[in-house]
Design an enzyme around this catalytic site. Sequence first.
Site, PDB file in Angstrom:
ATOM      1  N   GLU A 124     -26.725  -9.368 -26.449  1.00 45.26           N
ATOM      2  CA  GLU A 124     -25.362  -9.235 -25.939  1.00 45.26           C
ATOM      3  C   GLU A 124     -25.397  -9.161 -24.412  1.00 45.26           C
ATOM      4  O   GLU A 124     -26.344  -8.649 -23.820  1.00 45.26           O
ATOM      5  CB  GLU A 124     -24.694  -7.981 -26.495  1.00 45.26           C
ATOM      6  CG  GLU A 124     -24.345  -8.076 -27.964  1.00 45.26           C
ATOM      7  CD  GLU A 124     -23.296  -7.053 -28.354  1.00 45.26           C
ATOM      8  OE1 GLU A 124     -22.127  -7.441 -28.477  1.00 45.26           O
ATOM      9  OE2 GLU A 124     -23.645  -5.874 -28.529  1.00 45.26           O
ATOM     10  N   TRP A 142     -13.146 -12.360 -23.784  1.00 46.68           N
ATOM     11  CA  TRP A 142     -14.301 -11.487 -23.883  1.00 46.68           C
ATOM     12  C   TRP A 142     -15.207 -11.700 -22.671  1.00 46.68           C
ATOM     13  O   TRP A 142     -14.820 -12.306 -21.685  1.00 46.68           O
ATOM     14  CB  TRP A 142     -15.037 -11.730 -25.199  1.00 46.68           C
ATOM     15  CG  TRP A 142     -14.220 -11.374 -26.407  1.00 46.68           C
ATOM     16  CD1 TRP A 142     -13.172 -10.501 -26.452  1.00 46.68           C
ATOM     17  CD2 TRP A 142     -14.360 -11.897 -27.728  1.00 46.68           C
ATOM     18  NE1 TRP A 142     -12.660 -10.427 -27.721  1.00 46.68           N
ATOM     19  CE2 TRP A 142     -13.369 -11.277 -28.531  1.00 46.68           C
ATOM     20  CE3 TRP A 142     -15.233 -12.804 -28.328  1.00 46.68           C
ATOM     21  CZ2 TRP A 142     -13.221 -11.537 -29.893  1.00 46.68           C
ATOM     22  CZ3 TRP A 142     -15.099 -13.070 -29.692  1.00 46.68           C
ATOM     23  CH2 TRP A 142     -14.097 -12.439 -30.461  1.00 46.68           C
ATOM     24  N   TRP A 188      -8.241   1.195 -21.849  1.00 45.24           N
ATOM     25  CA  TRP A 188      -9.633   1.110 -22.304  1.00 45.24           C
ATOM     26  C   TRP A 188     -10.422   0.206 -21.385  1.00 45.24           C
ATOM     27  O   TRP A 188     -10.083  -0.965 -21.203  1.00 45.24           O
ATOM     28  CB  TRP A 188      -9.622   0.586 -23.729  1.00 45.24           C
ATOM     29  CG  TRP A 188     -10.879  -0.010 -24.270  1.00 45.24           C
ATOM     30  CD1 TRP A 188     -11.311  -1.296 -24.114  1.00 45.24           C
ATOM     31  CD2 TRP A 188     -11.843   0.632 -25.109  1.00 45.24           C
ATOM     32  NE1 TRP A 188     -12.497  -1.495 -24.789  1.00 45.24           N
ATOM     33  CE2 TRP A 188     -12.836  -0.326 -25.418  1.00 45.24           C
ATOM     34  CE3 TRP A 188     -11.971   1.919 -25.624  1.00 45.24           C
ATOM     35  CZ2 TRP A 188     -13.935  -0.035 -26.231  1.00 45.24           C
ATOM     36  CZ3 TRP A 188     -13.057   2.199 -26.430  1.00 45.24           C
ATOM     37  CH2 TRP A 188     -14.027   1.235 -26.726  1.00 45.24           C
ATOM     38  N   ARG A 223     -21.776 -15.736 -27.546  1.00 42.49           N
ATOM     39  CA  ARG A 223     -20.867 -15.133 -26.569  1.00 42.49           C
ATOM     40  C   ARG A 223     -21.585 -14.671 -25.298  1.00 42.49           C
ATOM     41  O   ARG A 223     -22.800 -14.705 -25.187  1.00 42.49           O
ATOM     42  CB  ARG A 223     -20.144 -13.946 -27.194  1.00 42.49           C
ATOM     43  CG  ARG A 223     -21.029 -12.873 -27.803  1.00 42.49           C
ATOM     44  CD  ARG A 223     -20.159 -11.756 -28.361  1.00 42.49           C
ATOM     45  NE  ARG A 223     -20.900 -10.717 -29.051  1.00 42.49           N
ATOM     46  CZ  ARG A 223     -21.062 -10.661 -30.362  1.00 42.49           C
ATOM     47  NH1 ARG A 223     -20.572 -11.610 -31.133  1.00 42.49           N
ATOM     48  NH2 ARG A 223     -21.725  -9.662 -30.914  1.00 42.49           N
ATOM     49  N   ASP A 224     -20.744 -14.240 -24.355  1.00 44.30           N
ATOM     50  CA  ASP A 224     -21.179 -13.579 -23.115  1.00 44.30           C
ATOM     51  C   ASP A 224     -22.005 -14.504 -22.216  1.00 44.30           C
ATOM     52  O   ASP A 224     -23.127 -14.163 -21.824  1.00 44.30           O
ATOM     53  CB  ASP A 224     -21.989 -12.317 -23.419  1.00 44.30           C
ATOM     54  CG  ASP A 224     -21.333 -11.400 -24.430  1.00 44.30           C
ATOM     55  OD1 ASP A 224     -20.102 -11.455 -24.556  1.00 44.30           O
ATOM     56  OD2 ASP A 224     -22.049 -10.637 -25.098  1.00 44.30           O
ATOM     57  N   ASP A 237     -16.882  -3.841 -21.025  1.00 49.38           N
ATOM     58  CA  ASP A 237     -17.928  -4.542 -20.289  1.00 49.38           C
ATOM     59  C   ASP A 237     -17.535  -4.930 -18.861  1.00 49.38           C
ATOM     60  O   ASP A 237     -16.536  -5.624 -18.659  1.00 49.38           O
ATOM     61  CB  ASP A 237     -18.301  -5.846 -21.003  1.00 49.38           C
ATOM     62  CG  ASP A 237     -18.688  -5.644 -22.450  1.00 49.38           C
ATOM     63  OD1 ASP A 237     -18.643  -4.508 -22.926  1.00 49.38           O
ATOM     64  OD2 ASP A 237     -19.037  -6.649 -23.101  1.00 49.38           O
ATOM     65  N   TRP A 282     -21.814   1.448 -28.687  1.00 47.01           N
ATOM     66  CA  TRP A 282     -21.031   0.986 -29.833  1.00 47.01           C
ATOM     67  C   TRP A 282     -21.200   1.864 -31.073  1.00 47.01           C
ATOM     68  O   TRP A 282     -20.479   1.684 -32.057  1.00 47.01           O
ATOM     69  CB  TRP A 282     -21.357  -0.467 -30.143  1.00 47.01           C
ATOM     70  CG  TRP A 282     -20.656  -1.400 -29.206  1.00 47.01           C
ATOM     71  CD1 TRP A 282     -21.223  -2.230 -28.299  1.00 47.01           C
ATOM     72  CD2 TRP A 282     -19.241  -1.560 -29.062  1.00 47.01           C
ATOM     73  NE1 TRP A 282     -20.258  -2.912 -27.586  1.00 47.01           N
ATOM     74  CE2 TRP A 282     -19.024  -2.517 -28.045  1.00 47.01           C
ATOM     75  CE3 TRP A 282     -18.119  -0.994 -29.683  1.00 47.01           C
ATOM     76  CZ2 TRP A 282     -17.761  -2.927 -27.631  1.00 47.01           C
ATOM     77  CZ3 TRP A 282     -16.856  -1.394 -29.280  1.00 47.01           C
ATOM     78  CH2 TRP A 282     -16.677  -2.343 -28.273  1.00 47.01           C
TER      79      TRP A 282
END
Length: 530
Positions: free
Chosen positions: A245, A117, A60, A194-195, A63, A331
């Site tokens: 995001e 992540w 898989w 995040r990110d 990002d 998503w």
Amino acid sequence: MTESSFSRRTMLKGTSVGALALLIGSSPTLAQSSAGLRAPAAAASGSLRAVYHMTPPSGWLCDPQRPVRTGGAYQLYYLHSGQNNGPGGWDHATTSDGVAFTHHGTVMPLQPDFPVWSGSAVVDTANTAGFGAGAVIALATQPTDGIRKYQEQYLYWSTDGGYTFTALPDPVILNTDGRTATTPAEIENAEWFRDPKIHWDALRGEWVCVIGRARYASFYTSTNLRDWQWTSNFDYPNHALGGIECPDLFEMTAGDGTRHWILAASMDAYGVGLPMTYAYWTGTWNGTHFIAGNLVPQWLDWGWDWYAAVTWPKAEAPETRRLAIAWMNNWKYAARDVPTDASDGYNGQNSITRELRLERQEGGWYSLLSEPVGALGGYVTATTTIPTQVVNGSVVLPWSGRAYEIELDISWTDAANVGLSVGRSADGARHTNIGKYGSDLYVDRGPSDQAGFALSPFTRAAAPIDAGVRSVHLRVFVDTQSVEVFVNAGHTVLSQQVHFLPGDTGISLYSDGGAATFSGIRIREFGTPI
């Protein structure tokens, strides 16, 4: 990265007779020439693997992470897992031209209950972090103690150009909201942290980091990449656009010589009929706050599948040009199996690499314009030109292929709906339509749906265009499982994954409600990058 809640978008309807086209009795004359040294690789029987898009060797792909340049190549990292939408880490690939990628395997592996992540990497040229001049420093989100509410930012460093990394044991940016949250509501609000994306502020001699939150973006600054200070949040009035995001933050010199900061993010604006791709604001950074010139964002892609995008400086023109790449998924349906799971043992691909420039528009605002990276021309194996076609109804072109670009101009006077169908099956039942109808530029992949892999209701994507326009220039990039459409000078792009079958290889032209002229038709076939 997260899966957003489902909400239905109103679909704008257009009609097309392209699917019903019959082969004309007198076929146009074709001119063909060999134009490349690289031939397509022999694909395994039944393979659906993309020819000129980056795909993972197996498993898989999710990002992409903003590449850094070391050793004369771009180091690209991407989220990877052995299972669809499963926990994983960062895998590594290199490219010198943004087209051909060499895979090097995992560089930040999954640990028990501790996946890696999204984040970003930088080259610490001045040794601000103390790991050595030229060290590659990465910040990545991980769930501290395996608890989702503790999404926090961890530092990794590499002294071999980004091929191997070592991690600091503790987070360098704490999720203070998450650490104090106790009620379910507090935990839900706090867990989205995040990110991180890092950029060097040359004017002030410090690093700036932006982190995505559920309702805003948070900014931090640091002089050493280890110790970070919160400075401000960037809020935006329309929270129907979704949360932030994979934020992007960088400076760029526009075509008129002015300098601008750009804040961008992948956002889900499906609920208000806007894209679920890459939104951006142009503005200024004053050392503590990002000030947008306009709080209404612009969009870099209007298709369904250009998410988690990253941009990075082009080596030959780092101040005025940036390259960009995105995950071609969404998503709303990303966790599903796709045809390549069975045919080739992988799920997911990145878009073609784009080159971005910043230009001033009428009205005084600035927009990012996109064009396919020029290096794609080095992978063209043959070029076919087709004479001008005047179409009132539909025409099937006497050409077929699975990995190509078709470029053309369309002009009309009275027609209501004009365009082309790609991935056309021999009987015309299966196809993806690309055209202009009213005030829409659209890509409709609905007739290409397969049982078991249906993308409905996310089939027709549309970008705005002046309803009075009577001509359009298109560059359409078709690969075995995708379509990317660049309109006019790159003001508008639509990117879609499409579940083509092996026999979906035809092209037809259509015009409803009057005649349209299709001119400058050129088809360039691509071989596998080697």
